[in-house]
Scaffold this active site. Structure first.
Site, PDB file in Angstrom:
ATOM      1  N   SER A 161      -6.718 116.237  39.741  1.00  0.00           N
ATOM      2  CA  SER A 161      -6.349 117.645  39.751  1.00  0.00           C
ATOM      3  C   SER A 161      -5.993 118.134  38.341  1.00  0.00           C
ATOM      4  O   SER A 161      -6.839 118.158  37.461  1.00  0.00           O
ATOM      5  CB  SER A 161      -5.195 117.849  40.732  1.00  0.00           C
ATOM      6  N   HIS A 364      -7.827 117.563  49.009  1.00  0.00           N
ATOM      7  CA  HIS A 364      -7.298 117.444  47.655  1.00  0.00           C
ATOM      8  C   HIS A 364      -6.290 116.310  47.498  1.00  0.00           C
ATOM      9  O   HIS A 364      -6.330 115.561  46.523  1.00  0.00           O
ATOM     10  CB  HIS A 364      -6.655 118.781  47.262  1.00  0.00           C
TER      11      HIS A 364
END
Length: 387
Positions: A161, A364
């Site tokens: 990320s 995610h």
């Protein structure tokens, strides 16, 4: 005995303090653990966690690898899982010298050469950073420190990320660092955010209001207090129902994949997450969601941009300058790192390939804590690294 020597060697250094809860995550599994400190060009004092070798390769140091955490995480996020699923342990057992930096403003890197992040007089100056500074200053300092300490000329890099955003910032802004990284594995990469969806898309609408409120209340950090961790630990350890509730909260921004949620990790995760961040970082990301699909530096508004950048619009990062081999590991159910945005990034990186996670619901947060993360992400990633 080896673990005790390393632990006692670290504790004897008067300039450092070993965080016992952090060390316990590693030492309880029989791995060595060390902590280093460095100071960036702009005065931030960062801590780097290190697992120098795995349990099989005693005293044998392999090539260094950086594991860079994402937003609201710290280096601890690589160490929550058991050794067969926690990437910090896995990379050590694969023969790497594992370094896990803590970005400025997070739990273990909240010091500065002259500024106090808790002081009313210093708070606005200390928290005046975004992911640009995390890449330009923090990551460059970490790379230089690791290479100097280990004697290697280059290292490997794995980011999740925001850990990928930092990399793209540094390598495009200071291209000479490309020769210091042999290979970059980007887990849920973030540079372009035009197609962000889910609750985060809604949250991006409030960036201007957040900026004004922070000025009014003189508050520039987000979720950085220890009381929040105490409250989360209290609630999330009560019973199975509260653990399930905490699980939903943690996965709120990325959609929960019930097949991959490791519920036993929830109490540990809430002890270390959120790790704190600057409000400016959040605002910068929201700008990327509304700037016409560009990957740009922080937008202060045209008048201040002309002072800071000598132009009305913030400069775009020139991704064509990134020559390090990059592999983008992405998922089709990722609300934050959308497949369309990943494709935009892929087309602009000159030395790049991509791997789609073969599970439709993978999201995610699963890149760190999914039940099958070894099989779905880490094993294929390591195979690419070693060939």
């Amino acid at each position: 005995m080896l673990i005790e020597i390393i632990l006692s060697s670290y504790q004897s250094e008067g300039s450092h303090e070993l965080n016992t809860s952090q060390a316990d995550l590693v030492l309880r599994h029989g791995y060595p653990f060390d902590v280093h400190e460095l100071t960036t060009e702009d005065g931030y004092v960062l801590s780097l966690f290190r697992i120098p070798f795995g349990k099989k390769d005693i005293h044998q140091l392999g090539p260094p690898v950086i594991l860079q955490h994402g937003l609201q995480c710290s280096a601890a996020c690589w160490l929550f899982s058991e050794p067969d699923k926690g990437l910090g342990f896995i990379m050590a057992d694969q023969g790497y010298d594992v370094w896990m930096p803590n970005s400025r403003g997070t739990t273990y890197s909240r010091k500065h050469r002259t500024l106090d992040p808790n002081s009313w007089f210093d708070e606005d100056k200390y928290w005046d950073f975004s992911f640009h500074e995390l890449g330009y200053y923090d990551l460059s300092a970490s790379i230089d420190y690791i290479l100097k300490t280990t004697g290697h000329e280059a290292l490997y890099y794995i980011g999740h990320s925001e850990g990928t955003t930092q990399f793209f910032v540094l390598m495009s802004s200071r291209p000479n660092y490309n020769q210091k990284v042999l290979h970059m594995s980007a887990l849920a990469p973030i540079a372009f955010m035009e197609n962000i969806s889910g609750p985060e898309k809604f949250n991006t609408l409030f960036a201007p209001a957040l900026s004004r409120l922070s000025e009014f209340f003189h508050s520039y950090s987000v979720l950085s207090g220890s009381f929040l961790h105490f409250l989360l630990r209290l609630v999330c350890n009560l019973n199975l129902s509260t653990q399930k509730l905490c699980s939903h909260v943690i996965y709120l921004t990325s959609e929960q994949d019930p097949q991959q949620v490791n519920s036993t990790l929830i109490p540990t995760v809430t002890s270390f997450v959120p790790a704190g961040t600057s409000l400016k970082q959040l605002i910068h990301y929201t700008q990327l969601a509304h700037n016409g699909g560009k990957f740009t530096q922080y937008d202060y508004g045209k008048p201040i941009n002309k002072i800071v950048y000598r132009q009305e619009d913030p400069p775009e990062y020139d991704l064509s300058k990134i020559t390090t081999p990059v592999v983008l590991h992405h998922a089709s159910n990722d609300w934050i790192s959308d497949t369309k945005d990943v494709m935009t990034l892929y087309k602009q990186l000159p030395n790049c390939s991509k791997v789609l996670i073969p599970l439709p619901n993978f999201n995610h947060m699963d890149f760190m804590w999914a039940i099958d993360v070894w099989k779905l992400v880490y094993e294929p990633m390591i195979n690419i690294l070693k060939h």
